[in-house]
Scaffold this motif. Structure first.
Motif, PDB file in Angstrom:
ATOM      1  N   GLY A 161      -2.739   6.554   1.685  1.00  0.00           N
ATOM      2  CA  GLY A 161      -2.896   6.300   0.069  1.00  0.00           C
ATOM      3  C   GLY A 161      -1.439   6.600  -0.559  1.00  0.00           C
ATOM      4  N   VAL A 162      -0.872   7.717  -0.187  1.00  0.00           N
ATOM      5  CA  VAL A 162       0.428   8.144  -0.702  1.00  0.00           C
ATOM      6  C   VAL A 162       1.356   7.138  -0.261  1.00  0.00           C
ATOM      7  CG1 VAL A 162       2.191   9.996  -0.664  1.00  0.00           C
ATOM      8  CG2 VAL A 162      -0.035  10.506  -1.128  1.00  0.00           C
ATOM      9  N   LEU A 163       1.223   6.852   1.199  1.00  0.00           N
ATOM     10  CA  LEU A 163       2.295   5.918   1.579  1.00  0.00           C
ATOM     11  C   LEU A 163       2.327   4.493   0.826  1.00  0.00           C
ATOM     12  CD1 LEU A 163       4.466   5.087   3.482  1.00  0.00           C
ATOM     13  CD2 LEU A 163       3.171   5.008   5.316  1.00  0.00           C
ATOM     14  N   PHE A 164       0.956   4.161   0.678  1.00  0.00           N
ATOM     15  CA  PHE A 164       0.933   2.681   0.098  1.00  0.00           C
ATOM     16  C   PHE A 164       1.444   2.786  -1.356  1.00  0.00           C
ATOM     17  CE2 PHE A 164      -1.561   0.031  -2.447  1.00  0.00           C
ATOM     18  CZ  PHE A 164      -1.210  -1.229  -1.863  1.00  0.00           C
ATOM     19  N   ASP A 165       1.070   3.938  -2.072  1.00  0.00           N
ATOM     20  CA  ASP A 165       1.561   3.905  -3.377  1.00  0.00           C
ATOM     21  C   ASP A 165       2.912   3.920  -3.538  1.00  0.00           C
ATOM     22  OD1 ASP A 165      -1.017   4.231  -4.472  1.00  0.00           O
ATOM     23  OD2 ASP A 165      -0.913   6.418  -4.565  1.00  0.00           O
TER      24      ASP A 165
END
Lengths: 204, 204
Positions: A161-165
């Motif tokens: 999720g963090v990488l995607f954000d």
């Protein structure tokens, strides 16, 4: 004919949504008029309003469909796949940025996307729709990231999720806030930044 | 008194902007009424409209000032400084998210920020103002990142703009698009993701 009610509805919806997309891209959000969509699609206004009570609702569905046109590649090369994906999102955003603007005099306007973000903030039901569309779409990329993590192409503690954000967020931030360009070259720099990290090479 | 024209203007502006901030936070964008700001600040409406021709213009200036309240720490520990900075931005965004909502029933709305993004997209002059405010503010963080790079705390090929977009972008994306929470714990995960990168530890 009565038994075919459902498929005929789907066909009508399809025609309305195609007309709506054309109107949105041609005239932008400010010039987007539901009555013109009904006229172009050849359906009664009441049919259209029954399905989409406001122009915001209709516009959100159109954008949702544009999202569905974005393929999520999974070739096994996570850097290449993410770069291609980020570039596709950037292309879609740029298309919405230019919607309704002929000469593109002010290319730093966020256009359609900004109006949709505001509509989502204003109407809780539209906000819910937008978040559902994005959640469903983003799931595909989160899966891609997680598979890469599982096969060891990414750190085991990678937070998908963090990488995607970091990736999607940077594009929307440039589009909506700073107005800076988003293109293939930026997609490459962005993915490199997110994958390589900013810390100096670690001694192992 | 005539010689003090400039300072008196600044004082009036200050009073107007304080009143505008209070009105915005209390009533949100939808309930933000310029006439009420004039009344609360005790100035003639014409004075206010001469300086800020629309409610959008006034709201942008208020947000610009909120940005100026965010300190950019530079203690020499780039991870700690970036985490603190990201958390401060998140706090400011959450404050604007809650503006005008008493019970905060729908905490996933982007509220004020979404309206401002839309105003910036709609009016080229407001767009220009917003981009100038952010460019000026972001310069401070870009400098922090660049100093860390120069002293070897970050990779020599770190692109400050890309790293910054990854951080700020992720916050705005969650606020404006996915509606997910942004808090201290997220700030920590985000800075860790951006600094460490997603690739497995390299052999050196």
């Amino acid at each position: 004919m009565a038994q075919r009610g459902r498929p005929r509805d789907a066909e009508t919806d399809e025609r309305i949504l195609r007309a709506a997309l054309e109107q949105l891209l041609a005239h932008g959000y400010g010039g987007f008029v539901v009555d013109k969509v009904a006229e172009q699609a050849g359906v009664a206004k009441t049919t259209l309003y029954r399905r989409w009570p406001t122009k915001d609702h209709l516009a959100v569905e159109v954008i949702a469909r544009m999202q569905d046109d974005v393929a999520v590649p999974d070739t096994g090369d996570v850097r290449a796949d993410l770069t291609d994906y980020v570039e596709q999102i950037a292309l879609g955003l740029n298309r919405m940025r230019r919607a309704g603007r002929q000469g593109a005099a002010d290319d730093s306007s966020a256009g359609l996307v900004a109006e949709l973000v505001a509509a989502a903030a204003r109407h809780p039901d539209i906000g819910g729709l937008v978040r559902a569309v994005f959640a469903r779409r983003n799931e595909l990329v989160l899966g891609l990231i997680d598979r890469a993590r599982q096969r060891g192409a990414l750190r085991p503690d990678t937070d998908p999720g963090v990488l995607f954000d970091q990736l999607a967020g940077a594009l929307y931030y440039r589009l909506l806030v700073t107005g800076q360009p988003i293109d293939r070259s930026y997609a490459e720099r962005l993915v490199t930044g997110a994958l390589d990290g900013a810390l100096p090479a670690r001694e192992s």
